[in-house]
Design an enzyme around this catalytic site. Structure first.
Site, PDB file in Angstrom:
ATOM      1  N   THR A 502      -9.070  -6.066  -0.707  1.00 48.22           N
ATOM      2  CA  THR A 502     -10.514  -5.940  -0.567  1.00 48.22           C
ATOM      3  C   THR A 502     -11.080  -5.218  -1.778  1.00 48.22           C
ATOM      4  OG1 THR A 502     -10.243  -5.990   1.815  1.00 48.22           O
ATOM      5  CG2 THR A 502     -12.328  -5.157   1.053  1.00 48.22           C
ATOM      6  N   HIS A 503     -10.708  -5.689  -2.957  1.00 48.87           N
ATOM      7  CA  HIS A 503     -11.205  -5.066  -4.183  1.00 48.87           C
ATOM      8  C   HIS A 503     -12.206  -5.999  -4.856  1.00 48.87           C
ATOM      9  CE1 HIS A 503      -7.095  -2.764  -4.281  1.00 48.87           C
ATOM     10  NE2 HIS A 503      -7.829  -2.464  -3.235  1.00 48.87           N
ATOM     11  N   ASN A 504     -13.289  -6.257  -4.155  1.00 55.44           N
ATOM     12  CA  ASN A 504     -14.332  -7.137  -4.671  1.00 55.44           C
ATOM     13  C   ASN A 504     -15.291  -6.309  -5.511  1.00 55.44           C
ATOM     14  OD1 ASN A 504     -13.887  -7.470  -1.467  1.00 55.44           O
ATOM     15  ND2 ASN A 504     -13.667  -9.437  -2.499  1.00 55.44           N
TER      16      ASN A 504
END
Lengths: 573, 253
Positions: A502-504
């Site tokens: 979840t490293h957007n």
């Protein structure tokens, strides 16, 4: 018709790390803040049954309800984007604490190279090194300028770690507030092997406290118990740094925070150059309210920061055809396919225990610490071994060739349950002209607003990086020695249902030039000076590290900027 | 086996004590109501001593159906058992009550896709775009069960539950490889994947959900369940095997 409420100095949209930090800093300075959060309030009593793998990890208890709102995705502009109907790849937080409640706690700083990546790359390799389709840019802030804000964030959160010297890592003004996490047997295997190969392993920086710690706000938290329930879960001990046990209670205690939960902001009222407030829906009753404010702070997740601006017509939407505009530009992710899996026939490790930020890593192949003259990619990857705790539904890894079900699967998954671990990597994600965010032309959310559309795929840069890094993960795996080693050397297409992370980042990027960026180095919008857009949405690219440390630092800088703006007005740069 | 009484997560250390010792405070105020939790309030009550003892349970009252017909239940038991069969390691999905777990899941919010984006239109998706299926999980599952029987009768002239194990595997393999007919335009492998996922969850989820009977799923893989702390074990170079504990053990804290 929305009920109009009295005007306030500051309204903050979203109460995760960004909103929590901004709210804490402003309320401590005596400024009244209305905090609007679409989800519920939280504290540690919400986490008393947190050791429930099914409910929290596989039923996404802490995450955004996709029936109300999701994104649409496609790999390229020729394809029709379709909604992400259930979770598969990234998980979007919801409620007080946001992603800061369900995160793992890995808290790095980005490199000096990251903040001046365009300048430093061109200086070393010439102007042709950066391809025309890669809108790489400096961040409008240097490492030395952001360093004090990193320091503040780390002291607030009590980050545990050890200083890395060299390899292009930035100089620290202070050591980490707490010492590094424990070193487990699999971490020792990685440490020995990488040292044998000439690398310089270090214990990765952690937001799961290695020891009891009291922060400058007077918040005391207990040490991590290595219970193995971090990512997807809330920490009932408060050992994991979480806005719900750090900045939010501090802001509440000032008496200056008016926290309104179940309040979903659907509109930013504005005239194109100034915001006058927001419209939000009470998600329990369905009532609409207008909250006027002097300053509007967008501090929701990357996607909603971008979506709210596009739906409001604030800023110039990015146009990939002529590469103008900035809102939605430089959407980046993380490139983490290079990895080597090790299986052991006669060794068992206590892999049931772990922590979200328990691991060891080498700094040798990140940023520009190695020569890229003959390489077809920029930047690099952190190569690491982590021990999060192998929960049994999610972890049934078997050697390639084993069937995915039936007698052989059961036997192998049980045999290796405590006898495998990967040497894995986390690579930087460079921007690409055709990787961006805009509004979906067809699909709407529960309030009738267009969903955000993601156009994203891994690029040649990413595929080259994975090929290179996987050779190193394989070499390290061989040095460790295992009965079976399986290395993944290929980066496939982006798949919205394939578990990654979840490293957007990106979409409302910062910079020094209003033509190529949306916000300045205080997260203040160039096109609307009383709007601050805080979060990883500001990253012009994503580095080879988890984003929260940098997001936290930028949030402190934004809080400082907002105070100056309330006093003096105008552009802060 | 390590001596439980030396572990930090031993039963004598309650979460309540743990949090008391942890000093989780802000400015001297205890955070979040953790200590005065719901579960801590009545710990010292003595009324139970005089109350008549409840009859000891000899059966598990949760092992009853909320959703399936008896036939669907038996078919699910049989199919799940082939996904995760009984072997030398221990019980299979049938004995672990995975089909009870599946029944309960399909009866609830998850069975009707309550947290998924279900607005149309539903277009054919690229492989990378995730599933675009309008049919609810509870319906896809029961339609899939019916399709298992149809395909079994077509191939072996008998219902799935009456087939030999090898024949059942052949039918499931056909489903997993999309060699069985589509189920109302949904590929058979999508149903198979749902069955597989639910089976794995049913043998390894906390027993509170109805499967993983007596934590035997965890015991087979030496998983100690949901203990409060592994700080003592995490650095040990020898494997430390602990008896599993489930979430119900957190209720007294």
């Amino acid at each position: 018709m929305a009920t109009k409420l009295p005007k306030v100095p500051v309204v903050v949209v979203g109460m995760g790390w960004a909103g929590g930090i901004v709210s804490a800093e402003l309320t401590k300075a005596g400024i009244s803040v209305v905090g609007l959060e679409r989800g519920k309030d939280r504290n540690t009593s919400d986490y008393m049954m947190a050791h429930d793998e099914l409910r929290y990890q596989h039923r996404e208890e802490l995450m955004q309800d996709l029936s109300k709102e999701t994104i649409t995705s496609r790999n390229d502009e020729k394809t029709r984007a379709l909604p992400m109907r259930d979770y598969g790849t990234f998980i979007v937080g919801d409620g007080v604490g946001g992603a800061g409640s369900h995160w793992n706690g890995q808290t790095y700083r980005f490199l000096p190279y990251d903040f001046e990546i365009k300048t430093m790359t061109e200086e070393r390799y010439g102007p042709d090194k950066i391809s025309a389709d890669m809108p790489l840019q400096d961040w409008g802030i240097t490492y030395d300028e952001i360093e004090p804000y990193y320091d503040t964030f780390e002291k607030m959160a009590g980050i545990s770690g050890e200083t890395v010297e060299g390899f292009g890592y930035g100089v620290r003004s202070n050591p980490y507030p707490t010492g590094p996490m424990l070193k487990t047997p699999i971490m020792e295997l990685f440490e020995t092997a990488t040292k044998n190969l000439g690398y310089s392993p270090y214990i990765l920086p952690s937001g799961n406290l290695s020891e009891a710690y009291e922060n400058p706000d007077g918040i005391s938290r207990a040490a991590c118990q290595y219970c193995a329930y971090c990512e997807n879960f809330g920490c009932e001990y408060g050992a994991k740094a979480d806005p719900a046990v750090t900045v939010i209670p501090v802001a509440k205690q000032t008496g200056n925070l008016d926290l309104r939960t179940h309040s979903n902001v659907i509109e930013i009222l504005n005239d194109g150059s100034k915001a006058t407030g927001v419209i939000y829906v009470d998600t329990i009753t369905g009532e609409e309210f207008e909250q006027p404010a002097e300053v509007v702070v967008l501090a929701s997740y990357v996607y909603n920061n971008v979506r709210l601006l596009l739906n409001a017509g604030l800023g110039k939407p990015y146009n990939s055809a002529n590469q103008t505009g900035s809102i939605g530009k430089n959407y980046c992710y993380q490139v983490s396919s290079a990895s080597s899996m090790l299986f052991f026939e006669d060794k068992e490790f206590n892999l049931y225990g772990g922590a979200g930020a328990l691991g060891i890593e080498i700094p040798d192949l990140v940023g520009d610490a190695f020569d890229h003259s003959d390489l077809n990619f920029l930047h690099g990857a952190g190569i690491r071994v982590t021990q999060y705790g192998n929960r049994p539904i999610a972890n049934n890894v078997v050697p390639a060739g084993t069937p995915a079900w039936g007698a052989e699967f059961k036997a192998a998954s049980i045999k290796y349950a405590n006898s495998y671990f990967p040497v894995k990597s986390q690579g930087a994600s460079m921007p690409h002209r055709y990787n961006y965010l805009d509004l979906d032309p067809e699909y709407k959310d529960a309030y009738g607003k267009p969903l955000l559309r993601m156009t994203f795929n891994y690029t040649d840069q990413d595929r080259e990086l994975v090929k290179y890094i996987s050779k190193v993960t394989h070499k390290i795996a061989e040095e460790i020695g295992a009965d079976i080693i399986q290395t993944n050397e290929e980066q496939g297409d982006f798949n919205v249902n394939k578990d990654t992370n979840t490293h957007n980042t990106g979409g409302v990027i910062m910079g020094a030039d209003p033509e190529t960026s949306a916000v300045n180095s205080y997260m203040q919008m160039w096109d609307a000076e009383n709007v601050f857009v805080v979060g990883a949405s500001a990253f012009p690219h994503n580095s080879a590290f988890n984003p929260t440390g940098t997001l936290g630092a930028l949030s402190y800088r934004a809080a400082e900027g907002i105070q100056r703006f309330l006093k003096d007005g105008g552009s802060l740069v | 086996m390590a001596d439980n009484n030396t572990q930090a997560g031993k039963k004598g250390t309650t979460r309540r004590d743990f949090l008391k010792n942890s000093g989780l405070t802000v400015g001297g105020v205890v955070l979040g109501g953790a200590i005065g939790s719901l579960f801590g309030v009545n710990n010292t009550t003595t009324t139970q001593e005089t109350a008549p003892a409840a009859p000891a349970l000899t059966v598990n009252p949760a092992a009853a159906l909320m959703f399936f017909t008896p036939d669907q239940y038996q078919l699910t038991q049989a199919a799940a058992e082939r996904i995760y069969p009984k072997d030398d390691n221990g019980p299979g999905a049938m004995e672990l009550n995975a089909a009870i777990y599946i029944d309960h899941q399909l009866a609830g919010a998850w069975g009707i896709n309550s947290k998924e984006y279900m607005a149309g239109p539903f277009y054919k998706a690229e492989e990378t775009q995730g599933s675009q299926i309008r049919i609810l999980r509870k319906d896809l599952f029961t339609m899939g069960l019916a399709a298992l029987n149809t395909h079994s009768n077509k191939t072996f002239q008998a219902n799935f539950v009456d087939l030999e194990a090898e024949q059942q595997d052949e039918i499931l393999t056909a489903f997993s490889e999309d060699k069985a007919p589509e189920i109302s335009k949904v590929r058979s492998s999508i149903f198979f994947s749902l069955l597989r996922t639910l089976t794995i969850e049913g043998v390894y989820a906390d027993p509170l959900y109805g499967g993983n009977k007596d934590m035997q799923g965890w015991a087979m893989r030496k998983y100690p369940g949901t203990r409060l702390s592994f700080a003592q074990e995490i650095q040990n170079s020898d494997f430390v095997q602990l008896d599993p504990e489930s979430l119900t053990s957190h209720m007294g804290h």
